[in-house]
Design a protein around this motif. Structure first.
Motif, PDB file in Angstrom:
ATOM      1  N   GLY A   1       0.841  -1.177   0.000  1.00  0.00           N
ATOM      2  CA  GLY A   1       0.000   0.000   0.000  1.00  0.00           C
ATOM      3  C   GLY A   1       0.883   1.235   0.000  1.00  0.00           C
ATOM      4  O   GLY A   1       2.104   1.146  -0.115  1.00  0.00           O
TER       5      GLY A   1
ATOM      6  N   LEU B   1      -6.553  -1.050   0.176  1.00  0.00           N
ATOM      7  CA  LEU B   1      -6.677  -1.887   1.374  1.00  0.00           C
ATOM      8  C   LEU B   1      -7.858  -2.847   1.247  1.00  0.00           C
ATOM      9  O   LEU B   1      -7.777  -4.006   1.677  1.00  0.00           O
ATOM     10  CB  LEU B   1      -6.833  -1.004   2.607  1.00  0.00           C
ATOM     11  CG  LEU B   1      -5.604  -0.157   2.977  1.00  0.00           C
ATOM     12  CD1 LEU B   1      -5.943   0.817   4.104  1.00  0.00           C
ATOM     13  CD2 LEU B   1      -4.435  -1.037   3.378  1.00  0.00           C
TER      14      LEU B   1
ATOM     15  N   VAL C   1      -2.105   3.532   7.641  1.00  0.00           N
ATOM     16  CA  VAL C   1      -1.972   2.433   6.685  1.00  0.00           C
ATOM     17  C   VAL C   1      -1.283   1.232   7.333  1.00  0.00           C
ATOM     18  O   VAL C   1      -1.691   0.079   7.136  1.00  0.00           O
ATOM     19  CB  VAL C   1      -1.204   2.887   5.429  1.00  0.00           C
ATOM     20  CG1 VAL C   1      -1.055   1.734   4.441  1.00  0.00           C
ATOM     21  CG2 VAL C   1      -1.914   4.061   4.762  1.00  0.00           C
TER      22      VAL C   1
ATOM     23  N   LEU D   1      -2.871  -2.628   7.709  1.00  0.00           N
ATOM     24  CA  LEU D   1      -2.218  -3.842   7.218  1.00  0.00           C
ATOM     25  C   LEU D   1      -1.924  -4.823   8.349  1.00  0.00           C
ATOM     26  O   LEU D   1      -2.114  -6.036   8.207  1.00  0.00           O
ATOM     27  CB  LEU D   1      -0.928  -3.482   6.485  1.00  0.00           C
ATOM     28  CG  LEU D   1      -1.094  -2.775   5.132  1.00  0.00           C
ATOM     29  CD1 LEU D   1       0.251  -2.284   4.618  1.00  0.00           C
ATOM     30  CD2 LEU D   1      -1.754  -3.698   4.109  1.00  0.00           C
TER      31      LEU D   1
END
Length: 297
Positions: free
Chosen positions: A99, A118, A159, A163
């Motif tokens: 990402g 995502l 982010v 993840l």
């Protein structure tokens, strides 16, 4: 003696943007040499569209030629379910998803927003984990973007947290265009380590402005013990004009050994490997250590 893990990304991240096709035999010899030098995690390829990344079109052949039971991890990059299908068919044990902390970079790189990227990974993650496949997460542009400029640390943390929450065992934080400096690294790591344990973080630094080694030293002080690097400094970013390659594995190992860390890597064999791949690509290695050491014997 404290261990530091090196994730060798040369055969994938390093070679993927080479304009001229690198022969399968050369890729395999590179990987074999890296393994012989003591590296135990070597990115072997990417199951992406050959239209966009033709250099990775033979990733299944690379994996078929490797001994996947030899105690060495050979992760591959997987962007979507189609890529996962191909990776599973090739017998992979570990994949990586990627990402970005920059909306503009995400759109340019994969034609999707951060949120959309995502969402795409949810199916990949579920299927991979259900199949017993380890998943590593990459976050690009953690210290700067060629389109947006500086990136706020909280955006990187968001982010990385997403993840990690999906099930990535480790989050690699990438200074994709190499604009980071130690103070920026500290601020970014402070933010990310609030939502992801520092033991689950890795540093991925490019050396565009010569700051990669300084940034790695800063990350070490913050507790990071895993770093991505590329033999001979191979690599670059097609979406970041002028961005040089990843920090050279030889230079990273030289730093780590000098600081008293254990890597399990034979620096001389690694330097020989840097010269091998540099000569195959008809240029000098991009590492200061290999150049200082001179031509391989």
């Amino acid at each position: 003696m404290t261990n530091v893990k090196i994730v060798e990304v040369g055969p994938r991240d390093g070679l993927q943007n080479e304009k001229h096709t690198v022969a399968l035999a050369t890729k395999l010899e590179l990987i074999e040499r890296l393994a012989a030098a003591g590296l135990r995690t070597i990115e072997a390829g990417a199951f992406v569209s050959p239209k966009w990344v033709p250099q990775m079109a033979d990733s299944a052949q690379v994996l078929a030629a490797l001994d996947l039971n030899a105690g060495i991890d050979y992760p591959v990059l997987v962007p979507n379910d189609k890529g996962l299908d191909a990776a599973l068919a090739a017998g992979v044990r570990e994949i990586a998803v990627f990402g970005a902390a920059s909306e503009a970079f995400s759109q340019k790189n994969i034609n999707a927003s951060i949120a959309e990227s995502l969402q795409r990974f949810e199916s990949v993650m579920k299927r991979a984990l259900a199949a017993g496949i380890k998943v590593r997460g990459y976050v690009s542009c953690v210290l700067g973007c060629p389109y947006e400029g500086d990136i706020a640390p909280y955006k990187v943390a968001e982010v990385a947290r997403a993840l990690y929450g999906m099930g990535c065992y480790e989050i690699s934080l990438g200074d994709t265009i190499g604009v980071g400096t130690p103070n920026k690294v500290t601020a970014m790591l402070d933010a990310v380590s609030e939502v992801v344990p520092v033991a689950r973080l890795a540093g991925h630094f490019h050396d565009t402005y010569g700051m990669a080694i300084a940034n790695i030293h800063t990350a070490l002080q913050a507790g990071v013990r895993t770093f991505d690097s590329s033999v001979a400094g191979l690599g670059g970013c097609p979406y970041a004009k002028g961005a040089s390659g990843n920090v050279a594995t030889e230079d990273v190992v030289y730093l780590l050994h000098g600081l008293g860390y254990h890597t399990g890597v034979d620096l001389e064999q690694l330097a020989d490997t840097a010269w091998f791949i540099a000569e195959a690509l008809v240029r000098e290695p991009g590492s200061k250590y290999a150049k200082a050491r001179g031509l391989r014997s």
